[in-house]
Design an enzyme around this catalytic site. Structure first.
Site, PDB file in Angstrom:
ATOM      1  N   ARG A  23     -16.491  65.026  14.818  1.00  0.00           N
ATOM      2  CA  ARG A  23     -16.724  66.022  15.877  1.00  0.00           C
ATOM      3  C   ARG A  23     -16.753  67.368  15.068  1.00  0.00           C
ATOM      4  NH1 ARG A  23     -16.764  63.082  20.798  1.00  0.00           N
ATOM      5  NH2 ARG A  23     -18.594  61.381  20.268  1.00  0.00           N
ATOM      6  N   ARG A  27     -18.010  71.039  20.565  1.00  0.00           N
ATOM      7  CA  ARG A  27     -17.839  71.907  21.482  1.00  0.00           C
ATOM      8  C   ARG A  27     -16.741  72.800  21.250  1.00  0.00           C
ATOM      9  NH1 ARG A  27     -17.579  68.194  26.552  1.00  0.00           N
ATOM     10  NH2 ARG A  27     -16.591  66.984  24.862  1.00  0.00           N
ATOM     11  N   ARG A  36     -25.903  74.632  22.661  1.00  0.00           N
ATOM     12  CA  ARG A  36     -26.151  73.585  23.833  1.00  0.00           C
ATOM     13  C   ARG A  36     -26.305  74.136  25.265  1.00  0.00           C
ATOM     14  NH1 ARG A  36     -25.908  70.035  26.034  1.00  0.00           N
ATOM     15  NH2 ARG A  36     -24.137  68.874  26.319  1.00  0.00           N
ATOM     16  N   ASP A  72     -25.480  60.463  17.738  1.00  0.00           N
ATOM     17  CA  ASP A  72     -24.751  60.039  18.427  1.00  0.00           C
ATOM     18  C   ASP A  72     -24.707  58.281  18.598  1.00  0.00           C
ATOM     19  OD1 ASP A  72     -22.671  60.496  21.078  1.00  0.00           O
ATOM     20  OD2 ASP A  72     -23.369  58.620  21.453  1.00  0.00           O
TER      21      ASP A  72
HETATM   22  O1  CP3 Z   1     -18.947  64.124  14.202  1.00  0.00           O
HETATM   23  C1  CP3 Z   1     -19.846  65.005  14.335  1.00  0.00           C
HETATM   24  O2  CP3 Z   1     -19.538  65.918  14.369  1.00  0.00           O
HETATM   25  C2  CP3 Z   1     -21.257  64.224  14.626  1.00  0.00           C
HETATM   26  C3  CP3 Z   1     -21.798  63.931  15.956  1.00  0.00           C
HETATM   27  C4  CP3 Z   1     -21.149  62.778  16.670  1.00  0.00           C
HETATM   28  C5  CP3 Z   1     -21.244  63.003  18.083  1.00  0.00           C
HETATM   29  N1  CP3 Z   1     -20.939  61.497  18.534  1.00  0.00           N
HETATM   30  C6  CP3 Z   1     -22.036  63.973  18.885  1.00  0.00           C
HETATM   31  C7  CP3 Z   1     -21.552  64.036  20.273  1.00  0.00           C
HETATM   32  C8  CP3 Z   1     -20.904  61.584  16.433  1.00  0.00           C
HETATM   33  C9  CP3 Z   1     -20.256  60.971  14.919  1.00  0.00           C
HETATM   34  C10 CP3 Z   1     -20.451  60.886  17.430  1.00  0.00           C
HETATM   35  C11 CP3 Z   1     -20.084  59.440  17.693  1.00  0.00           C
HETATM   36  C12 CP3 Z   1     -19.546  58.841  18.849  1.00  0.00           C
HETATM   37  N2  CP3 Z   1     -20.277  59.067  20.140  1.00  0.00           N
HETATM   38  C13 CP3 Z   1     -18.732  57.949  19.111  1.00  0.00           C
HETATM   39  C14 CP3 Z   1     -17.794  57.479  17.763  1.00  0.00           C
HETATM   40  C15 CP3 Z   1     -16.756  58.234  17.648  1.00  0.00           C
HETATM   41  C16 CP3 Z   1     -15.714  58.563  18.709  1.00  0.00           C
HETATM   42  O3  CP3 Z   1     -15.563  59.604  19.158  1.00  0.00           O
HETATM   43  O4  CP3 Z   1     -15.123  57.628  18.815  1.00  0.00           O
HETATM   44  C17 CP3 Z   1     -18.387  57.507  20.221  1.00  0.00           C
HETATM   45  C18 CP3 Z   1     -17.445  56.591  21.009  1.00  0.00           C
HETATM   46  C19 CP3 Z   1     -19.499  58.172  20.951  1.00  0.00           C
HETATM   47  C20 CP3 Z   1     -20.041  58.201  22.213  1.00  0.00           C
HETATM   48  C21 CP3 Z   1     -19.854  59.486  22.976  1.00  0.00           C
HETATM   49  N3  CP3 Z   1     -20.651  60.390  23.024  1.00  0.00           N
HETATM   50  C22 CP3 Z   1     -18.596  60.248  23.690  1.00  0.00           C
HETATM   51  C23 CP3 Z   1     -17.232  59.472  23.755  1.00  0.00           C
HETATM   52  C24 CP3 Z   1     -18.947  61.408  23.888  1.00  0.00           C
HETATM   53  C25 CP3 Z   1     -17.884  62.818  24.446  1.00  0.00           C
HETATM   54  C26 CP3 Z   1     -18.027  62.911  25.907  1.00  0.00           C
HETATM   55  C27 CP3 Z   1     -17.299  64.258  26.147  1.00  0.00           C
HETATM   56  O5  CP3 Z   1     -18.264  65.117  26.765  1.00  0.00           O
HETATM   57  O6  CP3 Z   1     -16.381  64.510  25.834  1.00  0.00           O
HETATM   58  C28 CP3 Z   1     -20.306  61.800  23.598  1.00  0.00           C
HETATM   59  C29 CP3 Z   1     -21.004  62.973  23.599  1.00  0.00           C
HETATM   60  C30 CP3 Z   1     -21.072  63.776  22.251  1.00  0.00           C
HETATM   61  N4  CP3 Z   1     -21.547  63.289  21.152  1.00  0.00           N
HETATM   62  C31 CP3 Z   1     -20.720  65.166  22.045  1.00  0.00           C
HETATM   63  C32 CP3 Z   1     -20.863  65.405  20.686  1.00  0.00           C
HETATM   64  C33 CP3 Z   1     -20.674  66.428  19.933  1.00  0.00           C
HETATM   65  C34 CP3 Z   1     -19.846  65.858  23.010  1.00  0.00           C
HETATM   66  C35 CP3 Z   1     -20.697  66.418  24.054  1.00  0.00           C
HETATM   67  C36 CP3 Z   1     -21.717  67.364  24.045  1.00  0.00           C
HETATM   68  O7  CP3 Z   1     -21.783  68.421  23.005  1.00  0.00           O
HETATM   69  O8  CP3 Z   1     -22.606  67.417  24.882  1.00  0.00           O
END
Ligand code: CP3
Length: 344
Positions: A23, A27, A36, A72
């Site tokens: 990540r 954010r 965003r 994602d």
């Molecule tokens: O790591 C990076 O910088 C690359 C981008 C990345 C995202 N998601 C972007 C994202 C990666 C590698 C993921 C993988 C992902 N997505 C996983 C596996 C890694 C982990 O954290 O366990 C999982 C379980 C997801 C599902 C998911 N998508 C979650 C749990 C969330 C967070 C929800 C929140 O708002 O806290 C997302 C949304 C997401 N995917 C965000 C990002 C940067 C955050 C929200 C946003 O910016 O809108």
């Protein structure tokens, strides 16, 4: 090219320990939040130039040793026929969750080039923008973690619906895992063909399984994803959280690098896994909310436990938290580089 990260994946020595963060383009970065304001997460993922801009941000502002493609784990599932939204603060929400044979049977296998061409274009655009500065990591969700979202409809604490389907309706479970593993294998292979230098399999929620259930319900499918890359030299990272009790089993599923969380000391985990694989992770992301001295002490403890063994990639045990101060993150990168350079 700064090849510390790839060297560490191969357990070769380099002049400093490589650092990147899960990540790292999230954010906590003001530059990301600004983008965003105008674009949704899915908009960014589907616009190759915007995606390349976001993926390279952390290399510019944090000096990390690898970039990870901004995407994602849910993104490719759209191509299999899954309808979902990504909700702020919650994560993926499935609009019609899968819970019977019929709904699972209607999923199609992913055809990466026609279903997610924008991912391959984003990889080319990101590679171009990186201009050989650091390697690019591609990724996908592991079958178990993806299945848990599809069945539960969203992240949960206990995975009861997932386990219920797994135990009561194994035919549907195995069909779902079969489709997910084939699709993710093809997806990772397509990412490698498009130019990523390493891949990471995210099995974020697999730590909820007992070792014997992992062996029966998850291992064969994670192994199958990796089997699609067997003839390639691309390093594979195998990530999970809460995995201290299933490291042996995860190793059997495959991977060149194992990414662990903070619930087990890194030296204990590496000893369990064996020194024929590389290791990544370990710092609790919440530590980065603390004062600089505490952060440094915890980073130093990890470096001390690893010692001088080649094959360590510094990372957190899970993704950076949104409230993390950017300066703390930069400081970790500098500190790890400085400490390990001095040692070499
Ligand atoms: O790591 C990076 O910088 C690359 C981008 C990345 C995202 N998601 C972007 C994202 C990666 C590698 C993921 C993988 C992902 N997505 C996983 C596996 C890694 C982990 O954290 O366990 C999982 C379980 C997801 C599902 C998911 N998508 C979650 C749990 C969330 C967070 C929800 C929140 O708002 O806290 C997302 C949304 C997401 N995917 C965000 C990002 C940067 C955050 C929200 C946003 O910016 O809108």
């Amino acid at each position: 090219m700064n090849d510390r990260f790839i060297k560490a994946c191969r357990r070769e020595r380099s002049e400093a320990t490589p650092v990147w963060f899960m990540r790292q383009a999230g954010r906590f970065l003001p530059e990301y939040r600004k983008i965003r304001e105008k674009h949704s997460l899915m908009d960014i993922c589907k616009d190759p130039d915007l995606c390349a801009e976001v993926s390279t941000l952390p290399v510019d502002v944090l000096d990390v040793d690898a970039a990870i493609l901004f995407a994602d784990i849910m993104l490719p599932l759209e191509g299999m026929g899954v309808k979902f939204e990504i909700t702020d603060g919650v994560g993926p929400v499935i609009l019609s969750s899968l819970n019977d044979f019929q709904s699972v049977n209607s999923l199609t296998n992913l055809d990466p080039d026609s279903d997610v061409p924008f991912v391959m274009e984003a990889i080319s655009a990101t590679k171009k923008k990186l201009d050989s500065r650091v390697p690019l990591i591609g990724f996908c969700g592991a079958p178990f973690t993806l299945a848990s979202y599809l069945i539960e409809g969203h992240a949960t604490r206990d995975y009861v619906k997932t386990k219920k389907l797994m135990y009561k309706d194994p035919k549907t479970w195995h069909l779902l895992m079969d489709k997910l593993s084939t699709s993710m294998g093809l997806y990772l292979r397509a990412q490698v063909n498009a130019g990523v230098d390493a891949v990471q399999l995210f099995d974020s929620w697999v730590g909820c399984l007992s070792p014997s259930d992992y062996r029966k319900y998850a291992l064969p499918y994670s192994r199958r994803v990796f089997s699609y890359l067997k003839d390639l030299a691309t390093p594979c990272i195998h990530f999970g959280t809460g995995t201290a009790a299933i490291l042996d089993e995860m190793k059997q599923a495959g991977g060149d690098v194992f990414s662990i969380d903070w619930r087990i000391p890194i030296d204990v985990a590496w000893q369990k896994l064996g020194y024929d694989v590389a290791i990544q992770g370990n710092l609790d992301p919440a530590v980065l909310l603390a004062d600089s001295n505490l952060v440094k002490a915890q980073v130093a403890d990890i470096l001390m436990r690893v010692g001088n063994k080649p094959g360590h990639i510094f990372n957190l045990g899970h993704g950076i938290l949104p409230d993390t101060p950017k300066d703390n993150v930069r400081q970790v990168v500098e500190f790890v580089h400085e400490q390990t350079k001095a040692r070499a």
